[in-house]
Design an enzyme around this catalytic site. Sequence first.
Site, mmCIF file in Angstrom:
data_model
loop_
_atom_site.group_PDB
_atom_site.id
_atom_site.type_symbol
_atom_site.label_atom_id
_atom_site.label_comp_id
_atom_site.label_asym_id
_atom_site.label_seq_id
_atom_site.Cartn_x
_atom_site.Cartn_y
_atom_site.Cartn_z
ATOM 1 N N ASP A 209 61.677 26.979 25.845
ATOM 2 C CA ASP A 209 61.638 25.703 26.573
ATOM 3 C C ASP A 209 60.364 25.205 26.573
ATOM 4 O O ASP A 209 60.081 24.431 27.574
ATOM 5 C CB ASP A 209 62.471 25.747 27.753
ATOM 6 C CG ASP A 209 63.746 26.304 27.463
ATOM 7 O OD1 ASP A 209 64.397 26.230 26.642
ATOM 8 O OD2 ASP A 209 64.549 27.107 28.512
ATOM 9 N N ALA A 210 59.400 25.367 25.666
ATOM 10 C CA ALA A 210 58.003 24.806 25.852
ATOM 11 C C ALA A 210 57.370 23.927 24.496
ATOM 12 O O ALA A 210 56.377 23.568 24.589
ATOM 13 C CB ALA A 210 56.940 26.229 26.031
#
Length: 267
Positions: A209-210
Amino acid sequence: MDMPQSDQFSDETIAPSRFFQRIHFDFKDISVGTGNLAVLETAVADLAKRYQMDWKISYRTQRKRMALLVSKMDHCLFDLLIRQRSGELHCDIPVVISNHSDLGHVAGMFGVDFEHLGFRRDIDKVAAKQQQEAAIQRVLEEANVDLIVLARYMQIFSEEFCEKNWGRTINIHHSFLPAFEGAKPYHRAHERGVKIIGATAHYATSELDAGPIIEQDITRITHRDSVQDMVRKGRDLERLVLARAVRWHVNDRVLVTPTGRTVVWQD
């Protein structure tokens, strides 16, 4: 030849010494053959080399091919299939891939091939994951896929897979990142008593999720909303945010800066 749109952007704090530009040319009123396109591309390549520019030319007549990866939740899958069929998404969807068999009937409703590529249970988890990712990559290559959309695909890809498909894999996360990354964000948001929830579409990287963020949106929450209410409202956001991100990508409206941020030419 007409130039209906030209967008440009620069910001020394985001991308030092970088100038971003997107130009839309319309050839509909002139005859453009393969030879002319080759001349055009050669001229652009020579100019870009002279000034050390990165460049790309895309043609609307060459529709991108998008693969949808899903697990068991169907809301994003249905939404993208409907938008593509209605012509809202200018692309083709040759295949739906899943680690479960549950949504095969949905792909069948739209005449799209469905590949169930689950994990083997008779070997260790690392080997099973490697085999599954290799099978997914093989299907993607056989289908000549340009874009991979993780439409609530609940598996984490390896660093090797992410690097191989960098810049062409979009994930939808059910949270307004960077808050509540990882699993069950609605449950954790409910525990914290938040007043807004969100959804984030981003390019997938090996770091959970980056990846570079393409689109986000939010909706308000009150003390009356249960976890189930938040999930329902969140799913509406997920559909909308993912659809925008996919549309902008297939229409070549997203650029990633060297610092990992995005420049998005919204339509």
